[in-house]
Design a protein around this motif. Structure first.
Motif, PDB file in Angstrom:
ATOM      1  N   LEU A 150      -0.347   2.230  -4.697  1.00 31.21           N
ATOM      2  CA  LEU A 150      -1.747   1.931  -4.419  1.00 31.21           C
ATOM      3  C   LEU A 150      -2.286   0.859  -5.369  1.00 31.21           C
ATOM      4  N   MET A 151      -1.835   0.872  -6.613  1.00 31.77           N
ATOM      5  CA  MET A 151      -2.368  -0.042  -7.618  1.00 31.77           C
ATOM      6  C   MET A 151      -2.027  -1.498  -7.302  1.00 31.77           C
ATOM      7  N   ILE A 152      -0.932  -1.737  -6.614  1.00 28.56           N
ATOM      8  CA  ILE A 152      -0.529  -3.115  -6.289  1.00 28.56           C
ATOM      9  C   ILE A 152      -0.924  -3.512  -4.873  1.00 28.56           C
ATOM     10  N   GLY A 155      -6.641  -6.015  -1.940  1.00 28.59           N
ATOM     11  CA  GLY A 155      -8.030  -5.676  -1.683  1.00 28.59           C
ATOM     12  C   GLY A 155      -8.705  -4.822  -2.732  1.00 28.59           C
ATOM     13  N   LEU A 156      -7.997  -4.494  -3.816  1.00 31.69           N
ATOM     14  CA  LEU A 156      -8.606  -3.666  -4.861  1.00 31.69           C
ATOM     15  C   LEU A 156      -9.247  -4.541  -5.928  1.00 31.69           C
ATOM     16  N   THR A 157     -10.336  -4.052  -6.485  1.00 31.61           N
ATOM     17  CA  THR A 157     -10.968  -4.747  -7.597  1.00 31.61           C
ATOM     18  C   THR A 157     -10.258  -4.404  -8.898  1.00 31.61           C
ATOM     19  N   ARG A 158     -10.561  -5.173  -9.934  1.00 32.04           N
ATOM     20  CA  ARG A 158      -9.961  -4.920 -11.249  1.00 32.04           C
ATOM     21  C   ARG A 158     -10.325  -3.532 -11.766  1.00 32.04           C
ATOM     22  N   ASP A 159     -11.568  -3.143 -11.582  1.00 31.04           N
ATOM     23  CA  ASP A 159     -12.004  -1.819 -12.052  1.00 31.04           C
ATOM     24  C   ASP A 159     -11.277  -0.694 -11.308  1.00 31.04           C
ATOM     25  N   GLN A 160     -11.060  -0.903 -10.025  1.00 37.84           N
ATOM     26  CA  GLN A 160     -10.332   0.114  -9.239  1.00 37.84           C
ATOM     27  C   GLN A 160      -8.890   0.239  -9.728  1.00 37.84           C
TER      28      GLN A 160
END
Length: 206
Positions: A150-152, A155-160
């Protein structure tokens, strides 16, 4: 004659202990046989009060002398060291039904059975603890794998990603704690297993 009595009692054990006494049972009751059945099942002699209550509704009073005679014979059959051991090993209770003449022998076996029951209970507990540790390790490994993917993801922000990273670190810390605890859990299980096996050998004469 006594063997014939035992044969009749065996049939009675299958029938009369399944239900309360009705009017027909009370009117045709063999109180010596009923006492024998109760004694054979480890019921206290005071259980006659239950029969008395049931039969009072039908105007029948139990023959106490006959019941006591049968109960004594049944108790002699029940109150053995082997039977005491079997009941103790299964974690069953003892209702103090054995006459004084037989109680010491029964209780000796009962105490040994309770000892083995305790050892088996401890073994089951240690086994469950070890199994839970392995299940938790599998669960954590699965969670870490999911979070890593999920981390890679796009569409995710840096904080996420930081939040997910912190979750992974937390899971890894829990993993490390479990890995550190495994040797002790394994040792406790092996110790409980060895003690239980020794207990079975010690009481193998039953």
């Amino acid at each position: 004659m006594y063997l014939r009595f035992l044969g009749i009692a065996t049939i009675g054990l299958l029938l009369s202990n399944c239900a309360n006494m009705n009017e027909s049972d009370c009117l045709t009751a063999n109180w010596q046989l009923i006492g024998f059945e109760d004694g054979s099942f480890g019921k206290n002699e005071s259980h006659i009060s239950q029969h008395r209550k049931e039969c009072a509704e039908h105007g029948v009073t139990p023959d106490l002398t006959a019941y006591q005679k049968g109960h004594f014979a049944g108790s002699k059959r029940f109150c053995t060291a082997n039977n005491g051991f079997t009941r103790g090993q299964k974690g069953k209770n003892y209702s103090r039904s054995c006459p004084e003449q037989f109680e010491a022998e029964f209780l000796a076996g009962f105490a040994d059975g309770q000892t083995l029951y305790g050892l088996k209970k401890l073994l089951n507990q240690r086994s469950a603890e070890l199994e839970d540790a392995y299940k938790n390790l599998d669960r954590l490994e699965h969670s870490i794998s999911e979070k890593s993917e999920l981390m890679i993801a796009d569409g995710l922000t840096r904080d996420q990603r930081i939040i997910i990273r912190d979750e992974i670190v937390q899971y890894q810390q829990q993993q490390d704690e479990l890995f550190s605890a495994l040797p002790e859990l394994k040792q406790e299980f092996e110790s409980a297993l060895q003690t239980y096996e020794l207990g079975k050998q010690e009481f193998s004469y039953y």
